[in-house]
Design a protein around this motif. Sequence first.
Motif, PDB file in Angstrom:
ATOM      1  N   ILE A  70      53.269  40.725 107.104  1.00 17.58           N
ATOM      2  CA  ILE A  70      54.283  39.793 107.611  1.00 17.58           C
ATOM      3  C   ILE A  70      55.576  40.540 107.922  1.00 17.58           C
ATOM      4  CG2 ILE A  70      55.675  37.770 107.021  1.00 17.58           C
ATOM      5  CD1 ILE A  70      53.213  36.868 105.328  1.00 17.58           C
ATOM      6  N   ALA A  71      55.951  41.469 107.055  1.00 18.63           N
ATOM      7  CA  ALA A  71      57.168  42.253 107.293  1.00 18.63           C
ATOM      8  C   ALA A  71      57.038  43.074 108.572  1.00 18.63           C
ATOM      9  CB  ALA A  71      57.450  43.168 106.103  1.00 18.63           C
ATOM     10  N   ARG A  72      55.844  43.578 108.846  1.00 19.85           N
ATOM     11  CA  ARG A  72      55.629  44.375 110.058  1.00 19.85           C
ATOM     12  C   ARG A  72      55.826  43.541 111.321  1.00 19.85           C
ATOM     13  NH1 ARG A  72      50.176  47.312 110.008  1.00 19.85           N
ATOM     14  NH2 ARG A  72      49.509  45.242 110.583  1.00 19.85           N
ATOM     15  N   VAL A  73      55.517  42.247 111.235  1.00 13.79           N
ATOM     16  CA  VAL A  73      55.716  41.364 112.388  1.00 13.79           C
ATOM     17  C   VAL A  73      57.206  41.121 112.629  1.00 13.79           C
ATOM     18  CG1 VAL A  73      55.390  39.012 113.233  1.00 13.79           C
ATOM     19  CG2 VAL A  73      53.488  40.225 112.156  1.00 13.79           C
ATOM     20  N   PHE A  74      57.958  40.844 111.560  1.00 12.83           N
ATOM     21  CA  PHE A  74      59.363  40.480 111.705  1.00 12.83           C
ATOM     22  C   PHE A  74      60.322  41.666 111.672  1.00 12.83           C
ATOM     23  CE2 PHE A  74      57.406  36.544 110.211  1.00 12.83           C
ATOM     24  CZ  PHE A  74      57.866  35.669 111.171  1.00 12.83           C
ATOM     25  N   PHE A  75      59.968  42.726 110.961  1.00 11.90           N
ATOM     26  CA  PHE A  75      60.827  43.909 110.838  1.00 11.90           C
ATOM     27  C   PHE A  75      60.003  45.179 111.072  1.00 11.90           C
ATOM     28  CE2 PHE A  75      62.029  40.794 107.509  1.00 11.90           C
ATOM     29  CZ  PHE A  75      63.219  40.349 108.057  1.00 11.90           C
ATOM     30  N   ARG A  77      60.521  48.149 112.205  1.00 12.77           N
ATOM     31  CA  ARG A  77      61.101  49.439 111.791  1.00 12.77           C
ATOM     32  C   ARG A  77      61.333  49.517 110.290  1.00 12.77           C
ATOM     33  NH1 ARG A  77      66.156  50.570 115.559  1.00 12.77           N
ATOM     34  NH2 ARG A  77      66.326  52.334 114.147  1.00 12.77           N
ATOM     35  N   GLU A  78      61.518  48.383 109.639  1.00 11.33           N
ATOM     36  CA  GLU A  78      61.832  48.363 108.213  1.00 11.33           C
ATOM     37  C   GLU A  78      60.749  47.698 107.385  1.00 11.33           C
ATOM     38  OE1 GLU A  78      63.926  46.708 110.390  1.00 11.33           O
ATOM     39  OE2 GLU A  78      65.443  48.237 110.702  1.00 11.33           O
ATOM     40  N   ARG A 131      65.363  55.594  98.297  1.00  3.74           N
ATOM     41  CA  ARG A 131      65.293  57.057  98.413  1.00  3.74           C
ATOM     42  C   ARG A 131      64.588  57.520  99.677  1.00  3.74           C
ATOM     43  NH1 ARG A 131      67.032  61.760  98.172  1.00  3.74           N
ATOM     44  NH2 ARG A 131      65.886  63.341  97.063  1.00  3.74           N
ATOM     45  N   PHE A 132      63.484  56.858 100.027  1.00  4.02           N
ATOM     46  CA  PHE A 132      62.641  57.380 101.104  1.00  4.02           C
ATOM     47  C   PHE A 132      62.522  56.488 102.329  1.00  4.02           C
ATOM     48  CE2 PHE A 132      60.890  59.187  97.132  1.00  4.02           C
ATOM     49  CZ  PHE A 132      61.170  60.523  97.392  1.00  4.02           C
ATOM     50  N   PHE A 133      62.819  55.205 102.225  1.00  3.64           N
ATOM     51  CA  PHE A 133      62.574  54.284 103.344  1.00  3.64           C
ATOM     52  C   PHE A 133      63.802  53.503 103.774  1.00  3.64           C
ATOM     53  CE2 PHE A 133      58.536  54.767 101.085  1.00  3.64           C
ATOM     54  CZ  PHE A 133      57.743  55.231 102.118  1.00  3.64           C
ATOM     55  N   HIS A 134      64.980  53.913 103.339  1.00  2.00           N
ATOM     56  CA  HIS A 134      66.192  53.171 103.676  1.00  2.00           C
ATOM     57  C   HIS A 134      66.425  53.211 105.186  1.00  2.00           C
ATOM     58  CE1 HIS A 134      70.322  51.812 103.771  1.00  2.00           C
ATOM     59  NE2 HIS A 134      70.095  51.329 102.569  1.00  2.00           N
ATOM     60  N   PRO A 135      66.703  52.067 105.805  1.00  2.00           N
ATOM     61  CA  PRO A 135      66.951  52.033 107.253  1.00  2.00           C
ATOM     62  C   PRO A 135      68.337  52.593 107.590  1.00  2.00           C
ATOM     63  CG  PRO A 135      67.150  49.837 106.327  1.00  2.00           C
ATOM     64  CD  PRO A 135      66.717  50.745 105.207  1.00  2.00           C
ATOM     65  N   HIS A 136      68.402  53.870 107.857  1.00  2.00           N
ATOM     66  CA  HIS A 136      69.681  54.526 108.105  1.00  2.00           C
ATOM     67  C   HIS A 136      70.385  54.001 109.355  1.00  2.00           C
ATOM     68  CE1 HIS A 136      69.139  57.304 104.853  1.00  2.00           C
ATOM     69  NE2 HIS A 136      67.890  57.506 105.253  1.00  2.00           N
ATOM     70  N   HIS A 137      69.608  53.472 110.301  1.00  2.00           N
ATOM     71  CA  HIS A 137      70.248  52.926 111.502  1.00  2.00           C
ATOM     72  C   HIS A 137      71.154  51.750 111.159  1.00  2.00           C
ATOM     73  CE1 HIS A 137      67.609  49.394 111.658  1.00  2.00           C
ATOM     74  NE2 HIS A 137      66.653  50.222 111.245  1.00  2.00           N
ATOM     75  N   ALA A 138      70.884  51.040 110.074  1.00  2.00           N
ATOM     76  CA  ALA A 138      71.754  49.937 109.647  1.00  2.00           C
ATOM     77  C   ALA A 138      73.109  50.468 109.216  1.00  2.00           C
ATOM     78  CB  ALA A 138      71.101  49.155 108.518  1.00  2.00           C
ATOM     79  N   PHE A 139      73.120  51.585 108.489  1.00  2.00           N
ATOM     80  CA  PHE A 139      74.385  52.185 108.090  1.00  2.00           C
ATOM     81  C   PHE A 139      75.142  52.722 109.293  1.00  2.00           C
ATOM     82  CE2 PHE A 139      73.106  53.055 103.506  1.00  2.00           C
ATOM     83  CZ  PHE A 139      73.937  52.056 103.043  1.00  2.00           C
ATOM     84  N   GLU A 140      74.430  53.284 110.250  1.00  2.00           N
ATOM     85  CA  GLU A 140      75.088  53.813 111.443  1.00  2.00           C
ATOM     86  C   GLU A 140      75.778  52.698 112.205  1.00  2.00           C
ATOM     87  OE1 GLU A 140      71.921  55.746 113.474  1.00  2.00           O
ATOM     88  OE2 GLU A 140      71.744  57.324 111.959  1.00  2.00           O
ATOM     89  N   ALA A 141      75.094  51.561 112.368  1.00  2.00           N
ATOM     90  CA  ALA A 141      75.702  50.424 113.063  1.00  2.00           C
ATOM     91  C   ALA A 141      76.872  49.876 112.267  1.00  2.00           C
ATOM     92  CB  ALA A 141      74.664  49.329 113.299  1.00  2.00           C
TER      93      ALA A 141
END
Length: 160
Positions: A70-75, A77-78, A131-141
């Motif tokens: 379900i997460a793969r459908v809605f998110f 990248r995350e 540690r390993f899967f944090h969505p860094h693009h969220a911090f960039e935005a």
Amino acid sequence: MLGLVLSRLFHRNREIQRKLRTVAFAFITPIFFLNGGMNISLGLLWMNAGLFFLLLAVKLGTKSIGVFPIARVFFPREAVYATLLMSTGLTMGTISSLFGLHAGIIDQAQFSVLVAVVVASAILPTFLAQRFFHPHHAFEALGSEVEAEVLEGTGDSTAR
């Protein structure tokens, strides 16, 4: 008695209700988890380490099977990040284990294993996600928005 005296005040003022509820939960929640944690026997947990790891694997596996598609459908990248952070069951697992222990449904060894599994299933996925899967693009935005707000607050238009 205090509740009866203050009931009209609380009925009229929802903001006071919200603030008092926040303070009550902030005070009571740590006591509840400390009480549950103090009932864990490390010796009994060590003797049942195999059961602990089996139950932890089952809990994390079933969570992954249920959440990841379900997460793969809605998110897309995350999806892994969202899966690791979803439905840890910390509060309900601790409450039901404490109830079982106090009602005599489970013994001290079973309680120790169950609560340790519940706690580990909250801590381990959270650590792995951060540690390993944090969505860094969220911090960039977020960083660009925060930087723009800081610059606007200083009045420095040349720094942009």
